[in-house]
Design an enzyme around this catalytic site. Sequence first.
Site, PDB file in Angstrom:
ATOM      1  CE1 TYR A  31      -1.905 -30.219  26.039  1.00  0.00           C
ATOM      2  CE2 TYR A  31       0.040 -29.932  27.416  1.00  0.00           C
ATOM      3  CZ  TYR A  31      -1.073 -30.674  27.043  1.00  0.00           C
ATOM      4  OH  TYR A  31      -1.350 -31.852  27.684  1.00  0.00           O
TER       5      TYR A  31
ATOM      6  CE  LYS B  95       7.061 -28.387  30.838  1.00  0.00           C
ATOM      7  NZ  LYS B  95       6.885 -29.834  30.776  1.00  0.00           N
TER       8      LYS B  95
ATOM      9  CG  ASP C 114       0.770 -22.441  30.926  1.00  0.00           C
ATOM     10  OD1 ASP C 114       1.727 -22.750  31.671  1.00  0.00           O
ATOM     11  OD2 ASP C 114       0.144 -23.272  30.253  1.00  0.00           O
TER      12      ASP C 114
END
Length: 472
Positions: A189, A312, A284
Amino acid sequence: MAATMSSGVALLGITSSSSTFCKRQASSSRHSVRMSVSLDEKRKTFTLQKSEEAFNAAKELMPGGVNSPVRAFNSVGGQPVFIKSVKGSHMWDIDGNEYIDYVGSWGPAIIGHADDKVLAALAETMKEGTSFGAPCLLENVLAEMVIAAVPSIEMVRFVNSGTEACMGVLRLARAFTDRPKIIKFEGCYHGHADPYLVKAGSGVATLGLPDSPGVPRAATIDTLTAAYNDISGVEELFKAHKGEIAGIILEPVVGNSGFITPKSEFLEFLRKITKENDALLIFDEVMTGFRLAYGGAQEYFGITPDLTTLGKIIGGGLPVGAYGGRRDIMEMVAPAGPMYQAGTLSGNPLAMTAGFHTLQRLKEPRSYEYLNEITRELIQGILEVGKKAGHAMCGGYIGGMFGFFFREGPVHNFADAKKSDTAKFGRFFRGMLEEGVYLAPSQFEAGFTSLAHTTDDIQRTVAAAEKVLKRI
């Protein structure tokens, strides 16, 4: 390779050389013992009545009652929990229930929720303002830290989310190579931008089709898909689309299909084939950055991509994202170059402050050894009691990231992960919730530990798991 490819790693003990860290953990352990009594008491009267009322009201106000789909608990059933407060490794909901938290706001809370030093720094920064829409020195400070830590990054651009970072890096890869196509992997994702919302087909050389209504085929026609860990599939894509592929983007350790690690040769192969075809390798690391190691998965595995996305942890719990890489590529980004990307709140002083103090804490001696130690104890404990109770289970961990599946292993890709007993996971999740343990509400999401988790937290979690696994 710079590190072992197994799910666990050789661990170092917590020694007197890290006295500050040890004192903090000892204090945290004493605090956890006091909280344990509270948790036991609350299990006797576990109720989600207030959360149920809040959720019913929310469904009239927001689609599905939430602002991000997984929060609705659709994949595990039961009642979503409305959180009131967090501290350290624990959360409290609006009904007064207390939980040991293994979601950590989906990764950012690596030093623990609501850290006192971070909160104090934010309070001081807030006195100067929350957003300038203009450069501030804090951007320079955090940028220097990120560049020093992450092997691939020579220049960085801050944005406001992981999705935004992956949008920017895709446009950059296409601009730099002057090629349209991108390879992604099934189950990885990269945010909800149109080109990434693709359902992976079974054919290794087929074009992806949109996986969501509202995504036109034109937006995904240049998105190619392959199975994670499938070398031959990637080779076929490069053969079928020679000279058209801008790059490969992947989660170096998958966190959005559950926890799936790369085979020993997979990342090395991707580095080799992209170089041979003048394409870019993009990691990623929104999840894995600063979590598997201080330099992320690329430090842990010893593979340096051309571009990297982050999020994050570098925001310390505030909204943030970033992409960076080789200087010659990054100088394509406006205003240095012609590839346009902008953001009003990018590099805002609050996110930069929280990120700086979070990374400072992670640089303390033995931080990652401690994360490895407690995560190993957690995942090995859960798998052991699960197998004793007669369940088919497998799982693994690296640093402060872990996952397990209700099926025999190994799990190498999303197709393997989908063979898990998701109904059983739902029963396990709800049972653990009642026992005061908050896990990710999906079989296909990784879990996270933090420096605030104590051995008492881990032991209580394994004991809860044993109780629930025997019952289900």
